[in-house]
Design an enzyme around this catalytic site. Structure first.
Site, mmCIF file in Angstrom:
data_model
loop_
_atom_site.group_PDB
_atom_site.id
_atom_site.type_symbol
_atom_site.label_atom_id
_atom_site.label_comp_id
_atom_site.label_asym_id
_atom_site.label_seq_id
_atom_site.Cartn_x
_atom_site.Cartn_y
_atom_site.Cartn_z
ATOM 1 N N PRO A 128 9.892 6.143 31.188
ATOM 2 C CA PRO A 128 10.740 6.832 30.952
ATOM 3 C C PRO A 128 11.731 7.121 32.279
ATOM 4 C CG PRO A 128 8.618 7.824 30.613
ATOM 5 C CD PRO A 128 8.440 6.569 31.087
ATOM 6 N N GLU A 365 16.466 -4.892 26.631
ATOM 7 C CA GLU A 365 16.466 -6.463 27.425
ATOM 8 C C GLU A 365 17.428 -6.521 28.471
ATOM 9 O OE1 GLU A 365 13.451 -8.360 24.705
ATOM 10 O OE2 GLU A 365 14.360 -8.748 26.655
#
Lengths: 401, 347, 259
Positions: A128, A365
């Protein structure tokens, strides 16, 4: 220099294209509306060998090369991003990382069932509070005899609630010299006590997929599940991204093609001002850009795949391919929506789904901002790739089949 | 000079495929034009009635073989008879309808009679007795003109490409009975039973399709039963709408199709979906009821020969592609349309 | 049991077909196995698995155009034979059937020969029928189901589709069968199969190898053309009532000859 695809590659491409078109495409729009991964998708991909396509046969895979992996990614994302995400996290982040860094025992225990599609894997890196600034992840792994105790939360993890295993990177050294030095990567059985997971709802895109969070509460992981050595976690994770990122690049290329095909189809049908809109230059300009972007993105990912086949380090090329293709796919999808006019704004047509899906790839990514910093570092000679202790194995037809 | 044209009458248990009469009609037209005669070849068991019909549809002569060995369709004995008939009658041209059986028999005849065969022909030129046949290839993407250098010329005609003649019940002619030398035991195949084709016309093969779109559920004058929730009420209304679509389809012998929107809304099963992600169809007639004409749907039925659109919305995109458009409520239009077609087709 | 499957190469069905200087062109669209043939290969593979046997893919085509054979091999066919000869350029269906029949005889001992129902290019569906006639074997066309296969007794029972009904046909073997799409979905090539197929070697027979002279063709193609694209002229049917519109439409449809 032969820029053509081999007969074998063409057959792989065709086979995956047919599968996705026949079995997934008919219901994908509905699935995206409903949300979540259709239950048949992963088992069916497993059955067809797609989940182990680029793993040597002796480890339960299909023994195809890295270019095949790219082609598979392109063809799957042509239908929907959620399909390619499975490849990215299962084949890319998990299988190839184990292939690169795993011990023989780890390969036997984890890679074989993953490659056979008996088990599903995912990569649990992002948290997070830490995505791009990966070195500052908060999850911890505390050594305790023959085990490590893992604590922390991972978020935005594709296949979080579906996967059996995860490749997880945590901080094992609380006071390293440099932040990136204190990380370690583990193979974690997600059925372990202390693991809880859940789905994340309300995503902008990839709604036909599965994204979630994984929480580790005093999860005991055997020390023999360390992937690489203690402290090598950053390198292992970056290797994982080189694999996952490649499939993202190839997949985004497929998305450009999907936007292009949809735009062509529509423009050749739609009439306005006494003609087909495909005859108008402003529409043609949009399509021309898409077509050009497709050519460029394709060459970039195929080269990265070729380098992987040769066993040549390709962090730079893979990052470039990902950056280019994902930016281009969002542009292409957005222009496709524009070309479709009001119809592009409706879920009766796939282009709005393409646009929403494309946005994600610019973020995950390794965000495209990170990719541009990487490219600047290479371009300005601020970065040279040093040999790492374990490289991604070169493709070898003899030993892989 | 082409003088004798033989038309093969394809039938099932004595019921002719109507394309057989189209072939016979063409034979008669060519015969008239070139000063020749049109003959019909009837093979089967209990097929004398077919011979009578053949005269009505334009045959000057009928070659007939009536024999139990020819009752069920088996290519070999039928092909033997065709070869025998051709050798006796010496036609210049043999026409077959392109039915499942016609195609097979035409192919065998070409081998038996040492000639060629032109299949699925949609147009024929016989000026000066020289035949040039036109047929679609590559699923109609291209057209080819064909000729054959030997006789007899053998041609299979695409269904509905040539007019079915008006029958003239006053016509009659001579029947030549063919010797059936085929021994039943010598035939390598036997038909042990027949299975009825499943009910319903297959969408992919249908020559007429009636489709329903989202508009199927939008009948303003329908009140769903009170105990249904919103989604169930919507589906109930759609069922009533699709019943009208089915009614029209039944009269036309058509298949029922649907737009993506209707399938997504669960008004009808996915197997009826026509479109980019459903089936691609190219019937002769496509009647779209309450279908807006989204590009995805159009991709599936664009190549229909004639498209009829019925939609409340005059701006629906389908009206740009339809040959005939009716602006109005499909629920009001379908009942009288079904009635009118029923009358026409019965009479 | 030896099962021969005849496969053909065609341009991708999505290709834009044009006529360039009188010659048919599909641009740079790839060549693929005739989609109908995949069903025949699927049937062959299932029969071979059930009966114990081998599947041989036979292709008549241009040397170097091996997509159809490779696809059949990748699906699981055991071996393949290609027949290619420049003298066969422009061969019509009867000529092609004669060549295939000769090849089938040269392969020898086939228990069954399978074809796809038709091909997406010339779409004649004649080869299975003509090959059967030349070999003097039963022609079992439009088979959607193999009810029973008994190579030991030389018997087979199949379900043949016709427009009005399906026939249950008992036949002797060997036979020539054409398989419909109702047979069932063909398998995808496996990745292992793809690898094997791309490396596979198979003989290429010329007419001399078959011991036959070039069969003559009687069908000529004087002209191929692109069909004239007619723009659709939309006619909105007028009428004061739905009944009037309906009647008017029926009249128009009768005139269009679609009823």
């Amino acid at each position: 220099m032969d820029f053509g695809l081999s007969n074998e590659h063409q057959m792989v491409q065709r086979m995956v294209r047919d599968f996705a078109a026949k079995e997934v495409l008919p219901t994908i729009q509905e699935q995206d509306r409903v949300g979540g991964m259709a239950p048949f998708v992963i088992p069916r991909m497993a059955e067809l060998g797609i989940l182990g396509i680029t793993i040597p046969v002796k480890y339960g895979g299909q023994g195809m090369d890295y270019i095949s992996l790219g082609l598979v990614s392109e063809e799957l994302e042509f239908v929907d991003t959620s399909l390619r995400v499975v490849i990215s996290v299962h084949n890319g982040l998990t299988c190839l990382t184990i292939l690169q860094w795993g011990t023989e025992d780890q390969k036997k225990k984890y890679l074989v069932p993953l490659a056979k599609g008996e088990k599903v894997g995912c990569g649990a890196f992002t948290e997070p509070g830490a995505g791009s600034d990966f070195a500052h992840i908060q999850s911890t792994g505390k050594k305790n005899g023959q085990e490590y105790i893992l604590n922390g939360e991972k978020m935005w993890i594709s296949l979080a609630t579906i996967a059996d295993f995860a490749v997880v990177t945590v901080r094992t050294d609380q006071e390293p010299d440099k932040a990136y030095q204190g990380l370690s990567t583990f193979l974690v059985d997600l059925d372990s006590p202390g693991v809880t997971r859940g789905d994340i709802h309300g995503k902008l895109g990839v709604r036909a997929g599965s994204t979630g969070w994984i929480n580790f509460q005093d999860v005991r992981v055997p020390a023999k599940n360390l992937l690489g050595e203690e402290g090598e976690g950053f390198k292992v994770t970056m290797s994982a991204f080189d694999s996952g990122r490649y499939t993202v690049a190839a997949g985004a290329t497929g998305l450009i093609r999907a936007a292009l095909d949809a735009s062509k189809s529509y423009a050749e049908e739609r009439n306005a001002f006494g003609g087909k809109i495909s005859d108008f230059q402003l529409i043609q300009a949009k399509i021309a850009h898409m077509a050009l972007d497709y050519q460029a993105a394709r060459l970039l990912y195929l080269k990265a795949g070729w380098l992987k086949n040769q066993g040549i380090r390709n962090t730079r090329e893979t990052s470039a391919a990902k950056w280019y293709a994902t930016d281009a796919s969002f542009r292409a999808a957005a222009e496709a929506v524009q070309i479709h006019g009001a119809y592009g704004f409706s879920d009766e047509y796939p282009v709005e789904r393409f646009m929403r899906n494309a946005k994600g790839a610019m973020i995950y990514e390794g965000s495209n901002e990170i990719q541009s910093l990487i490219q600047a570092d290479y371009a300005l000679d601020k970065r040279r790739d040093k040999k790492i202790r374990r490289e991604l194995p070169q493709y070898d037809h003899q030993t892989w089949t | 000079m082409t003088k004798k044209i033989l038309a093969y009458i394809d039938h099932f248990h004595g019921k002719a495929q109507s394309s057989s009469w189209e072939a016979l009609g063409l034979a008669a037209v060519i015969a008239k034009d070139l000063g020749g005669e049109a003959a019909a070849l009837v093979l089967g068991e209990g097929v004398n009635a077919l011979a009578e019909s053949a005269f009505h549809y334009g045959a000057d002569q009928v070659l007939l073989a009536d024999n139990p060995v020819l009752k069920e369709f088996r290519p070999e004995p039928l092909a033997d008879m065709i070869a025998q008939a051709a050798k006796e009658y010496q036609p210049d041209l043999i026409l077959f309808p392109t039915t499942s059986r016609g195609r097979t028999l035409a192919g065998m005849a070409a081998v038996d009679l040492d000639t060629g065969v032109m299949v699925d022909v949609i147009a024929l030129d016989w000026t000066g007795g020289e035949i040039t046949a036109t047929r679609p290839i590559y699923a109609g993407k291209l057209m080819a003109k064909l000729t054959c250098s030997t006789t007899p010329q053998i041609i299979t005609l695409r269904t509905r490409a040539f007019d079915k003649p008006e029958p003239d019940t006053s016509r009659s002619g001579s029947i030549t009975y063919l010797d059936v030398g085929v021994d039943t035991d010598a035939v390598a195949t036997a038909i042990s039973s027949l299975q009825e084709k499943g009910g319903g016309v297959s969408l992919s093969d249908a020559s007429v399709i009636v489709s329903g779109g989202r508009g199927v559920a939008l009948n303003p004058s329908l009140e769903p039963p009170g105990d249904l929730d919103e989604e169930a009420a919507d589906i109930w209304k759609a069922e009533q709408g699709f019943a009208l679509v089915q009614g029209l389809a039944d009269v036309l012998g058509a298949a029922v199709g649907a737009s993506r929107a209707a399938v997504d809304a669960k008004y009808i099963e996915y197997e009826h979906q026509v479109g980019q992600t459903g089936k691609v169809v190219s019937p002769d007639l496509y009647i779209a009821c309450g279908v807006s004409g989204a590009i995805q749907h159009l991709a599936g039925m664009r190549s229909s020969k004639v498209i009829v659109a019925i939609n409340k919305d005059p701006d629906a995109p389908i009206f740009n592609f339809a040959r005939f458009g009716l602006v109005g409520d499909m629920h009001a239009i379908l009942p009288p349309l079904t009635e009118a077609l029923k009358e026409y087709l019965a009479g | 049991m030896k099962i021969i499957v005849c496969v053909k190469q065609v341009p991708d069905t999505a290709a834009t077909m044009t006529v360039d200087n009188g010659a048919i062109s599909w641009g740079d669209a790839p060549l693929i196995i005739n989609p109908w043939d995949e069903f025949a290969v699927e049937a062959a593979l299932n029969l071979a698995a059930d009966q114990g046997g081998e599947v041989i893919a036979l292709c008549l085509g241009k040397e170097g155009e091996t997509e159809a054979i490779k696809h059949a091999l990748a699906m699981g066919a055991d071996s393949a034979v290609m027949v290619s000869d420049p003298a066969l350029k422009g061969a019509d269906n009867v000529a092609a059937s004669k060549v295939l029949a000769a090849a089938i005889q040269k392969i020898g001992d086939a228990g069954m020969v399978l074809f796809g129902q038709q091909s997406v290019d010339t779409d004649t569906g004649l080869l299975p029928v003509q090959v059967a006639r030349l070999l003097k074997w039963p022609s079992l066309t439009l088979v959607s189901k193999f009810e029973s296969v008994n190579p030991g007794d030389g018997k087979i029972q199949v379900l043949r589709s016709m427009e009005e009904a399906s026939q249950v046909v008992d036949s002797d073997l060997p036979a020539v069968v054409s398989v419909t799409k109702d047979y069932g979905e063909p398998r995808y090539p496996s990745f292992m199969g793809i690898r094997k197929a791309s490396k596979a070697e198979f003989p290429i027979w010329s007419l001399a190898d078959l011991g036959i002279d070039p069969p003559s063709s009687t069908i000529g193609w004087p002209e191929v053309s692109e069909p004239v694209q007619k723009d659709v002229v939309t006619e909105i049917i007028e009428g004061d009532t739905p009944e009037e519109k309906a009647k008017s439409l029926v009249e128009k449809l009768i005139a269009e000859k679609v009823l």
